[in-house]
Design a protein around this motif. Sequence first.
Motif, PDB file in Angstrom:
ATOM      1  N   VAL A  34      13.027  66.996  -6.332  1.00  0.00           N
ATOM      2  CA  VAL A  34      12.461  65.645  -6.315  1.00  0.00           C
ATOM      3  C   VAL A  34      10.975  65.691  -5.991  1.00  0.00           C
ATOM      4  O   VAL A  34      10.140  65.053  -6.658  1.00  0.00           O
ATOM      5  CB  VAL A  34      13.214  64.761  -5.300  1.00  0.00           C
ATOM      6  N   ASP A  35      10.616  66.473  -4.979  1.00  0.00           N
ATOM      7  CA  ASP A  35       9.214  66.580  -4.586  1.00  0.00           C
ATOM      8  C   ASP A  35       8.380  67.192  -5.710  1.00  0.00           C
ATOM      9  O   ASP A  35       7.246  66.764  -5.967  1.00  0.00           O
ATOM     10  CB  ASP A  35       9.084  67.421  -3.320  1.00  0.00           C
ATOM     11  N   ALA A  36       8.924  68.204  -6.385  1.00  0.00           N
ATOM     12  CA  ALA A  36       8.198  68.839  -7.485  1.00  0.00           C
ATOM     13  C   ALA A  36       8.004  67.874  -8.643  1.00  0.00           C
ATOM     14  O   ALA A  36       6.927  67.836  -9.262  1.00  0.00           O
ATOM     15  CB  ALA A  36       8.950  70.086  -7.954  1.00  0.00           C
ATOM     16  N   ALA A  37       9.027  67.092  -8.945  1.00  0.00           N
ATOM     17  CA  ALA A  37       8.919  66.125 -10.030  1.00  0.00           C
ATOM     18  C   ALA A  37       7.857  65.077  -9.737  1.00  0.00           C
ATOM     19  O   ALA A  37       7.052  64.710 -10.608  1.00  0.00           O
ATOM     20  CB  ALA A  37      10.276  65.462 -10.275  1.00  0.00           C
ATOM     21  N   GLU A  38       7.833  64.597  -8.489  1.00  0.00           N
ATOM     22  CA  GLU A  38       6.833  63.601  -8.130  1.00  0.00           C
ATOM     23  C   GLU A  38       5.426  64.205  -8.176  1.00  0.00           C
ATOM     24  O   GLU A  38       4.488  63.581  -8.700  1.00  0.00           O
ATOM     25  CB  GLU A  38       7.131  63.044  -6.738  1.00  0.00           C
ATOM     26  N   ALA A  39       5.272  65.431  -7.678  1.00  0.00           N
ATOM     27  CA  ALA A  39       3.962  66.080  -7.684  1.00  0.00           C
ATOM     28  C   ALA A  39       3.483  66.367  -9.100  1.00  0.00           C
ATOM     29  O   ALA A  39       2.275  66.383  -9.364  1.00  0.00           O
ATOM     30  CB  ALA A  39       4.019  67.377  -6.876  1.00  0.00           C
ATOM     31  N   ALA A  40       4.419  66.587 -10.028  1.00  0.00           N
ATOM     32  CA  ALA A  40       4.077  66.883 -11.415  1.00  0.00           C
ATOM     33  C   ALA A  40       3.703  65.638 -12.210  1.00  0.00           C
ATOM     34  O   ALA A  40       3.346  65.745 -13.387  1.00  0.00           O
ATOM     35  CB  ALA A  40       5.240  67.603 -12.101  1.00  0.00           C
ATOM     36  N   GLY A  41       3.794  64.473 -11.588  1.00  0.00           N
ATOM     37  CA  GLY A  41       3.437  63.243 -12.275  1.00  0.00           C
ATOM     38  C   GLY A  41       4.557  62.604 -13.050  1.00  0.00           C
ATOM     39  O   GLY A  41       4.325  61.649 -13.807  1.00  0.00           O
ATOM     40  N   LEU A  42       5.787  63.106 -12.883  1.00  0.00           N
ATOM     41  CA  LEU A  42       6.919  62.438 -13.519  1.00  0.00           C
ATOM     42  C   LEU A  42       7.121  61.092 -12.838  1.00  0.00           C
ATOM     43  O   LEU A  42       6.863  60.928 -11.649  1.00  0.00           O
ATOM     44  CB  LEU A  42       8.174  63.288 -13.426  1.00  0.00           C
ATOM     45  N   GLU A  43       7.594  60.123 -13.600  1.00  0.00           N
ATOM     46  CA  GLU A  43       7.569  58.735 -13.116  1.00  0.00           C
ATOM     47  C   GLU A  43       8.916  58.171 -12.728  1.00  0.00           C
ATOM     48  O   GLU A  43       8.983  57.050 -12.207  1.00  0.00           O
ATOM     49  CB  GLU A  43       6.929  57.844 -14.191  1.00  0.00           C
ATOM     50  N   GLY A  44       9.994  58.899 -12.969  1.00  0.00           N
ATOM     51  CA  GLY A  44      11.306  58.359 -12.642  1.00  0.00           C
ATOM     52  C   GLY A  44      12.292  59.447 -12.260  1.00  0.00           C
ATOM     53  O   GLY A  44      12.108  60.631 -12.571  1.00  0.00           O
ATOM     54  N   LEU A  45      13.348  59.045 -11.563  1.00  0.00           N
ATOM     55  CA  LEU A  45      14.443  59.917 -11.175  1.00  0.00           C
ATOM     56  C   LEU A  45      15.750  59.264 -11.589  1.00  0.00           C
ATOM     57  O   LEU A  45      16.001  58.108 -11.255  1.00  0.00           O
ATOM     58  CB  LEU A  45      14.436  60.153  -9.663  1.00  0.00           C
ATOM     59  N   TRP A  46      16.567  60.010 -12.310  1.00  0.00           N
ATOM     60  CA  TRP A  46      17.861  59.524 -12.755  1.00  0.00           C
ATOM     61  C   TRP A  46      18.933  60.500 -12.296  1.00  0.00           C
ATOM     62  O   TRP A  46      18.644  61.666 -12.033  1.00  0.00           O
ATOM     63  CB  TRP A  46      17.884  59.398 -14.271  1.00  0.00           C
ATOM     64  N   ALA A  47      20.165  60.052 -12.237  1.00  0.00           N
ATOM     65  CA  ALA A  47      21.256  60.934 -11.836  1.00  0.00           C
ATOM     66  C   ALA A  47      22.529  60.542 -12.561  1.00  0.00           C
ATOM     67  O   ALA A  47      22.750  59.361 -12.864  1.00  0.00           O
ATOM     68  CB  ALA A  47      21.468  60.872 -10.318  1.00  0.00           C
ATOM     69  N   PRO A  48      23.394  61.519 -12.857  1.00  0.00           N
ATOM     70  CA  PRO A  48      24.647  61.235 -13.557  1.00  0.00           C
ATOM     71  C   PRO A  48      25.664  60.581 -12.636  1.00  0.00           C
ATOM     72  O   PRO A  48      25.590  60.711 -11.414  1.00  0.00           O
ATOM     73  CB  PRO A  48      25.112  62.614 -14.012  1.00  0.00           C
ATOM     74  N   ASP A  49      26.610  59.903 -13.241  1.00  0.00           N
ATOM     75  CA  ASP A  49      27.663  59.222 -12.476  1.00  0.00           C
ATOM     76  C   ASP A  49      28.985  59.942 -12.713  1.00  0.00           C
ATOM     77  O   ASP A  49      29.775  59.563 -13.570  1.00  0.00           O
ATOM     78  CB  ASP A  49      27.753  57.757 -12.911  1.00  0.00           C
ATOM     79  N   HIS A  50      29.197  61.001 -11.950  1.00  0.00           N
ATOM     80  CA  HIS A  50      30.441  61.761 -12.015  1.00  0.00           C
ATOM     81  C   HIS A  50      30.820  62.205 -10.610  1.00  0.00           C
ATOM     82  O   HIS A  50      30.047  62.081  -9.664  1.00  0.00           O
ATOM     83  CB  HIS A  50      30.295  62.965 -12.949  1.00  0.00           C
ATOM     84  N   PHE A  51      32.016  62.781 -10.497  1.00  0.00           N
ATOM     85  CA  PHE A  51      32.524  63.192  -9.203  1.00  0.00           C
ATOM     86  C   PHE A  51      32.874  64.672  -9.137  1.00  0.00           C
ATOM     87  O   PHE A  51      32.979  65.233  -8.048  1.00  0.00           O
ATOM     88  CB  PHE A  51      33.778  62.389  -8.835  1.00  0.00           C
TER      89      PHE A  51
END
Length: 333
Positions: A34-51
Motif C-alpha cells: 500500500v505504501d509503495a503504491a501511494e509513493a508511486a503515484g497510484l491513485e486508488g486501492l481495490w481489493a477482491p471480495d472472497h474468503f
Amino acid sequence: MQFDWMVQCYPGVGVHRDAPLLETLDRETTMAGVDAAEAAGLEGLWAPDHFMLGPKHQEYEVWTLLSALAERTDDMELGPLVGSVTYRNPALLAKMATTVDILSEGNLRVGLGAGWHDEEHRAYDFDYPEIQTRIEMLGETIRVLKAMFTEDEPTFHGEHYQIENAYNEPKPVQDPYPPIVVGGAGPTLLRVAARHADEWNVEISGRARGPPIEYKVEKFDEYLEAEGRDPDDVERSWLAHVLVREDEEELQRLCDEIFPLPWGEEDDIDEQLSNAEEAREKGDFLIGTPAGVTEQIESIRALGFEKLQLMFLDFPDTRGIELFGDEVRPELQ
C-alpha cells in the motif's frame, strides 16, 4: 490515465495468477505494498471480495480491509473489485459502505458484481442462485443502496429485497452517493451497468474470452444510449496483471519463475496453464520493459479505458510498482 493497485491479498504462489509469488498473508507485507503504491503515484486501492481463494485459502475480508486502508492512506480511492451481491444483505452493505466513505473522507467507490465461485458459497453456506437471478439481485442491490444513500426514510420493495424505513444515518460524504462500479461484460449484466453504473469495469479476461472487447464496448454504448445516458458520462476501467522490468534478462528470469501459470480456480488446471508469450498475445497480461508496457496500455486506452487497476506479478517485491510509477505512469498522464 488513472492507475490503481488491486491489493493482492491472497497467496497464490505457483498456483494462482493474481499473486503468483506471494507465499503468505500478513499485515506488514500488505501495508508495504500500500505504501509503495501511494509513493508511486497510484491513485486508488481495490481489493477482491472472497474468503478462501488460492492454494492456502488465506484471504482478507474486503470491507474490513478497506476500513484499515482508509486510515493508512490520505486521499487514495478505495473499493471492492468487485463485491458479490450474494454475500451481504444490501441494507447492511449500504451501512458498511457509508461507514467506509465517512472514514475515508469521501474516497469510496462501491464495486459490485453478480458473484461467482460456487465452492466458496457452499463452504460458507451462502445461496448461489443461477446467473440470471444473481443479475436481478445485482440490480435490486444497487437500487437499495441508492435509496439508503439518499433518502431520509429508505423504503424499497422488490422481488429479492425489501426494506422499510431502514435509516442510514449519517449519510455518505459524497453527494449524492459514492460512485457505483459494476464489473463484468455479459450482455445482461451490461444492461444493468448501463442503467445504474457510474463506472464500468472489465475483468482481466475481458479481451481473452468471449466476444472481442471491441464488441462489448460497442454494445455497452448502445445500452447506455437506450437508457438515455451519454456514454461519455460513464467511466471505463480495466483490471490487468502487469510485470515490468528495465532489464530484459531480469524480465525473462521472472517469467521463467512465474510461468507456466494456471488461470485461477478452474478444476481442470492442466488445460488452464499459460506461458508468458501466450499471456501477452491474448492480452491477458502486460509484460515488458517500461516502453513495452506503455505501448500495451496505449492500446487499452484506445478502446476508451482511462483507468487501470493493476496486479503486479512480482509482488511482494515492490520494484514493479516503483518502476511503473517512475517510468510508465508519467508517459500516460
